[in-house]
Design a protein around this motif. Structure first.
Motif, PDB file in Angstrom:
ATOM      1  N   ALA A  56       0.845  -1.196   0.000  1.00  0.00           N
ATOM      2  CA  ALA A  56       0.000   0.000   0.000  1.00  0.00           C
ATOM      3  C   ALA A  56       0.877   1.242   0.000  1.00  0.00           C
ATOM      4  O   ALA A  56       1.888   1.290   0.707  1.00  0.00           O
ATOM      5  CB  ALA A  56      -0.912   0.003   1.229  1.00  0.00           C
TER       6      ALA A  56
ATOM      7  N   TRP B 117      -4.723   2.987   4.940  1.00  0.00           N
ATOM      8  CA  TRP B 117      -5.154   2.764   3.550  1.00  0.00           C
ATOM      9  C   TRP B 117      -6.663   2.587   3.472  1.00  0.00           C
ATOM     10  O   TRP B 117      -7.309   3.076   2.554  1.00  0.00           O
ATOM     11  CB  TRP B 117      -4.446   1.553   2.966  1.00  0.00           C
ATOM     12  CG  TRP B 117      -4.799   1.294   1.535  1.00  0.00           C
ATOM     13  CD1 TRP B 117      -5.480   0.237   1.025  1.00  0.00           C
ATOM     14  CD2 TRP B 117      -4.506   2.141   0.410  1.00  0.00           C
ATOM     15  NE1 TRP B 117      -5.624   0.351  -0.339  1.00  0.00           N
ATOM     16  CE2 TRP B 117      -5.025   1.505  -0.737  1.00  0.00           C
ATOM     17  CE3 TRP B 117      -3.849   3.370   0.275  1.00  0.00           C
ATOM     18  CZ2 TRP B 117      -4.926   2.077  -2.004  1.00  0.00           C
ATOM     19  CZ3 TRP B 117      -3.738   3.920  -0.990  1.00  0.00           C
ATOM     20  CH2 TRP B 117      -4.267   3.283  -2.106  1.00  0.00           C
TER      21      TRP B 117
ATOM     22  N   SER C 196      -6.452   0.904   9.751  1.00  0.00           N
ATOM     23  CA  SER C 196      -5.551   0.943   8.604  1.00  0.00           C
ATOM     24  C   SER C 196      -5.684   2.280   7.880  1.00  0.00           C
ATOM     25  O   SER C 196      -6.785   2.692   7.500  1.00  0.00           O
ATOM     26  CB  SER C 196      -5.888  -0.208   7.642  1.00  0.00           C
ATOM     27  OG  SER C 196      -5.240  -0.023   6.398  1.00  0.00           O
TER      28      SER C 196
END
Length: 285
Positions: free
Chosen positions: A121, A137, A135
């Motif tokens: 990522a 992302w 997270s």
């Protein structure tokens, strides 16, 4: 409470992926009256674009930016060479796109084998709020999806091209008789849908490993989402994607993943049986 919030963000990220996939898939189905069975492979091509860029030593961000353009160009080629020949024949169109998708999928399988390839990522780590770790992302994925949905809504509701699309959705015959070039409209719409599939594949690959079958699961769930939400409206596929995505990502927290997939399809079939037009029944064709 921390576990519930963490699960909510994981579910939200999966729903975001479903929305990105279903937006393009639903637009083609509503406007052109065909289901593009190669849509999952367009998602796969978006993931492959990011992987190739990453393997070349370039930033993953560059692959994510390039993926919609690369896959959009592929979508335009598919529309010009294949789909345009079957505008009035939905069954042959589905068979043709299925065959094309199979060819793309097996070509990728031949190139990478049966392996699972990973792409990092572009934003790592997690956001920490107290004891909650999310997270980074996933948070960005949710935010990007909200922005894209907002832009799509604005595009369809506030622009001249969006007006043409809505006119063709409501009454394709009258739109054509009024001088609207439906063939040009279809080509542009199919290209836009392919670009969105490419973007979906680009943001998926850091989360799910790249394999030749990456797009298959999302394609099937995308069709279930469209049938649940209904064709012919902007909100229908989004609601369907939200419902199916939430069930698909939420049920594995309580039952096994295999049983969760079965329950999602059973619930969707029961809903479509009770309401064939979906949540938002189309007023078009």
């Amino acid at each position: 409470m921390t576990t519930i919030l963490a699960a909510a963000f994981d579910i939200g990220a999966f729903v975001s992926i479903m929305v990105l996939i279903v937006l393009g898939l639903g637009l083609v189905a509503s406007l052109m009256g065909i289901f593009n069975f190669a849509h999952g492979e367009l998602v796969l091509l978006g993931a492959c674009t990011v992987y190739v860029v990453h393997r070349a030593g370039l930033p993953v961000w560059l692959g994510i930016v390039l993926a919609p353009f690369v896959v959009g160009a592929c979508g335009l080629a598919i529309e010009r060479l294949v789909v345009r020949r079957f505008y009035t024949e939905p069954i042959p169109a589905m068979l043709a796109t299925y065959a094309l998708g199979l060819a793309i999928r097996e070509s990728v399988r031949y190139a990478i084998g049966g392996t699972y390839l990973s792409v990092p990522a572009p934003i790592g780590g997690a956001l920490t709020v107290g004891e909650l770790h999310i997270s980074a992302w996933n948070v960005l994925l949710i935010a990007v999806t909200i922005v894209i949905c907002t832009l799509c809504w604005w595009f369809l509701k506030r622009t001249q091209y969006g007006l043409l699309i809505r006119a063709a959705l409501e009454n394709p015959g009258l739109a054509s008789a009024s001088g609207i070039s439906t063939r040009v409209l279809y080509a542009a719409t199919f290209t836009l849908a392919a670009s969105m599939a490419g973007l979906a594949g680009a943001v998926i690959v850091p989360v799910y490993s790249l394999s030749a079958d990456l797009g298959v699961r999302f394609l099937i769930q995308g069709f279930v989402a469209i049938m649940t939400g209904g064709l012919g409206t902007f909100a229908g596929p989004l609601v369907g994607a939200g419902a199916v995505g939430t069930a698909s990502a939420g049920l594995p927290w309580f039952v096994s993943p295999i049983l969760a997939d079965v329950l999602v399809f059973v619930l969707a079939i029961a809903f479509v049986k009770a309401r064939p037009g979906g949540v938002f029944a189309s007023r078009g064709r």
